[in-house]
Motif scaffolding. Sequence first.
Motif, mmCIF file in Angstrom:
data_model
loop_
_atom_site.group_PDB
_atom_site.id
_atom_site.type_symbol
_atom_site.label_atom_id
_atom_site.label_comp_id
_atom_site.label_asym_id
_atom_site.label_seq_id
_atom_site.Cartn_x
_atom_site.Cartn_y
_atom_site.Cartn_z
ATOM 1 N N GLY A 190 3.228 -1.557 11.599
ATOM 2 C CA GLY A 190 2.436 -2.121 10.498
ATOM 3 C C GLY A 190 3.091 -1.831 9.151
ATOM 4 O O GLY A 190 3.131 -2.691 8.257
ATOM 5 N N TRP A 221 -9.080 7.801 -3.144
ATOM 6 C CA TRP A 221 -8.841 6.408 -3.529
ATOM 7 C C TRP A 221 -8.688 6.241 -5.027
ATOM 8 O O TRP A 221 -7.872 5.433 -5.482
ATOM 9 C CB TRP A 221 -9.930 5.494 -2.952
ATOM 10 C CG TRP A 221 -9.673 5.303 -1.502
ATOM 11 C CD1 TRP A 221 -10.208 6.022 -0.478
ATOM 12 C CD2 TRP A 221 -8.741 4.401 -0.913
ATOM 13 N NE1 TRP A 221 -9.669 5.621 0.712
ATOM 14 C CE2 TRP A 221 -8.771 4.626 0.480
ATOM 15 C CE3 TRP A 221 -7.880 3.425 -1.418
ATOM 16 C CZ2 TRP A 221 -7.980 3.911 1.374
ATOM 17 C CZ3 TRP A 221 -7.096 2.706 -0.536
ATOM 18 C CH2 TRP A 221 -7.156 2.960 0.837
ATOM 19 N N PRO A 267 0.870 -1.192 0.000
ATOM 20 C CA PRO A 267 0.000 0.000 0.000
ATOM 21 C C PRO A 267 0.906 1.241 0.000
ATOM 22 O O PRO A 267 2.042 1.171 0.480
ATOM 23 C CB PRO A 267 -0.734 -0.095 1.343
ATOM 24 C CG PRO A 267 -0.583 -1.501 1.814
ATOM 25 C CD PRO A 267 0.697 -2.000 1.235
HETATM 26 O O1 ME8 Z 1 -4.361 2.838 4.228
HETATM 27 N N1 ME8 Z 1 -0.211 -4.674 11.228
HETATM 28 O O2 ME8 Z 1 -2.286 3.869 4.279
HETATM 29 P P1 ME8 Z 1 -1.757 3.551 5.736
HETATM 30 C C1 ME8 Z 1 0.187 -4.963 9.987
HETATM 31 N N2 ME8 Z 1 -2.897 5.207 2.092
HETATM 32 N N3 ME8 Z 1 0.088 -4.099 8.957
HETATM 33 C C2 ME8 Z 1 -0.456 -2.906 9.212
HETATM 34 C C3 ME8 Z 1 -0.899 -2.523 10.506
HETATM 35 C C4 ME8 Z 1 -0.748 -3.485 11.553
HETATM 36 N N4 ME8 Z 1 -1.106 -3.238 12.813
HETATM 37 N N5 ME8 Z 1 -1.375 -1.266 10.438
HETATM 38 C C5 ME8 Z 1 -1.213 -0.878 9.135
HETATM 39 C C6 ME8 Z 1 -3.499 3.543 3.724
HETATM 40 N N6 ME8 Z 1 -0.655 -1.851 8.406
HETATM 41 C C7 ME8 Z 1 -3.707 4.074 2.322
HETATM 42 C C8 ME8 Z 1 -3.404 2.946 1.326
HETATM 43 S S1 ME8 Z 1 -3.080 2.012 -1.152
HETATM 44 C C9 ME8 Z 1 -3.494 2.499 -2.693
HETATM 45 C C10 ME8 Z 1 -3.537 3.327 -0.117
HETATM 46 C C11 ME8 Z 1 -0.291 -1.830 6.966
HETATM 47 O O3 ME8 Z 1 -0.536 4.395 5.951
HETATM 48 C C12 ME8 Z 1 -1.305 -2.621 6.154
HETATM 49 O O4 ME8 Z 1 -0.669 -3.134 4.995
HETATM 50 O O5 ME8 Z 1 -2.846 3.645 6.722
HETATM 51 C C13 ME8 Z 1 -2.319 -1.548 5.799
HETATM 52 O O6 ME8 Z 1 -3.124 -1.890 4.694
HETATM 53 C C14 ME8 Z 1 -1.427 -0.357 5.527
HETATM 54 O O7 ME8 Z 1 -0.352 -0.482 6.499
HETATM 55 C C15 ME8 Z 1 -2.173 0.970 5.686
HETATM 56 O O8 ME8 Z 1 -1.262 2.022 5.647
#
Ligand code: ME8
Length: 485
Positions: A22, A230, A11
Motif C-alpha cells: 500500500g 492527528w 500520507p
Molecule cells: O494512516 N492499498 O499511515 P499508514 C493501497 N500515519 N494503499 C494503501 C493500502 C492498500 N492496501 N494500505 C495502506 C497512516 N495504503 C497515518 C497517515 S497522514 C497525515 C497520516 C496507503 O502507514 C494509503 O494511502 O497506515 C493509506 O492512506 C496509507 O497507506 C496509510 O499509511
Amino acid sequence: MANNTFYITTPIFYPNGKPHMGHAYVVTLADTLARYHRLIGDETYFLVGTDENTEKVVQAAKKADIQPETFTKEIVQSFKEFFSALYISYNQFIRTSDTERHWPGAIAVWERLVKAGDIYKGTYEGLYCVGCEAFKTEKDLDEKGNCPEHGEPPQKLKEENYFFKLSKYTKDIRKLVEEGAFQVFPETRRNELLALLDEGLQDISFSRPKKTIPWGIPVPGDPEQVIYVWCDALTNYISALGFGREDDHNFKHFWPANYHLIGKDILRFHAAIWPAMLLSAKLPLPTAVFVHGLILSGGKKMSKTLGNVLDPQKFIDEYGADALRYYLIREVSPLEDGDMTEEKFKEVYNANLANGLGNLVSRILTMVEQYGVDITDVMLDGDDETLGGEEVADYHKAFECLEVNKAADSVWSLIAFMDSYIQEEEPFKTIEEDEDKAHQDIRFLVERLWEVAVLLEPLMPETSEIIKSAIKRGEKPETLFPRKQ
Ligand code: ME8
C-alpha cells in the motif's frame, strides 16, 4: 512567464514496520504525478514522510525492546532505501519527530487554534483504537465490539484532554466543498464526506496525556499533555514547507497544496479535520484531496492470516522497480480498488513488458544496427508533428484527471501502432529491394520510440533512460526486461 507551482503530498507513514505494498502504491502514484508535472515544466514539490509520535510506534518499539528513537531511525532508513530503489523523486522526507523542521509548525498551528478560541479542556470518556490511532464510538465497531479494521476491541479511556471545536466548522466546510473551493475526488468519496457533514461533526479530543505518548509534541503551556497524533501529523504538510519557522519561503511559494493523496481509511482526517484546522488557523485550504483505492490480493485485503501479503521489495528484486511501477500504475485504476497477485503480475510482465515494449525496442534497434541506418538527424525532441499525436493528447488528458492508468494505456496504444507499422511495412523485407524506404520507415520508428521514452519518464524512469541512451548510441540495450539476468 512564471511556471505554475505544483505541490503534492502522500500520507506520512507509521514507522512501525517495513514498507508494504500500500505504501509502494501511493508513493508510486504521487511520484508519477510529480514527475509528469516536472516534465510539463511546473515547479514541483513532492513531500513524503513518517508519522512517529504515536502510541502504535511506542508499542512496536517496546515489543522490539528498543528505544523509540533508535527503532524509528532504523525503520525510517529502510523507508528511504525502499523509496530510492523505487525511484521516488521526493523533495523532502519529513519526520514528525524532527524537533527543528516539524515541531515549530505544529506548535504554531496549535497556538492559532487557541487564539481562535477553538481549544478547550474537557474529559474524554470513550473508546480508542491504537491500530487506527483514533477515537471510536460504539457504532464504529462490529457485532463483537471489535474495531472492524483491526479485529481487536478498542481501549476504554477516561482522560482529561484538550478538545477542538470541530463542530463549529461543519457548515463552512460543506459550503467550500459545494462551491468547489475545496475538492474531494473521486465523486464517491466526495459524497461520503457530504454524508458525514450532514450528520454534523463532533468536537474532538486534540491532546493525549504525556504518560501515554511519552515522546509527542508537548502542548504549549501544559507539559503534561501532548498534541494528539492527528493534529500533529496533519500539520506536516505545512511544517515541512517552513510554516512556523523563520525560513518559510517554501510555504509562501507552494502552499496551498494541489493534491493530498490519501487512502480512503483517512478521508475524515483529511477532508473534515484538516480543513477545519486550517479555517480555524486562518490559513488557505488545499485545493484537493484525492482518495485512491486500495490494493487487494486475490480480491481480499492483504493479511498475514490469509497469507496473501505481497512484499514490494521482493518484486523490485526479482523484476526491477519499473516493472512494479508499471503494474501499480497501469493495472490498478487510482479511482477504484485494484487487485494484485504474483500470477497476474507475471502475466502482464511477460505480455506487456518483456514481449511487448522490450521486444519492440530490440526489433527496432537491431534493424538500425544491422542495416546501418543513420538516425543522427532524427528529430529527438519528442513533441514533433506525429502520428502519435492522438495518443499524446490522450496521455495529457488522462494526467489532468489523475487517471495515470489511462495515460499508460495511451503509451501502449502507441506501442501497438508501432508493432503494426512494422508488420505492415516490413522494413526487414523491403531492405532488399528498396533500401531508402526501409531506412525511412526505421527512422520513423526510432522517432516514435523516442516519443515513447519521453512519455514513459513519469511512469518508468529507468526504462525511459535506457531507451533514450540506446537510441543515442544506435544500439539495442543489453537488457530491458528482464533487467537482471
Ligand atoms: O494512516 N492499498 O499511515 P499508514 C493501497 N500515519 N494503499 C494503501 C493500502 C492498500 N492496501 N494500505 C495502506 C497512516 N495504503 C497515518 C497517515 S497522514 C497525515 C497520516 C496507503 O502507514 C494509503 O494511502 O497506515 C493509506 O492512506 C496509507 O497507506 C496509510 O499509511
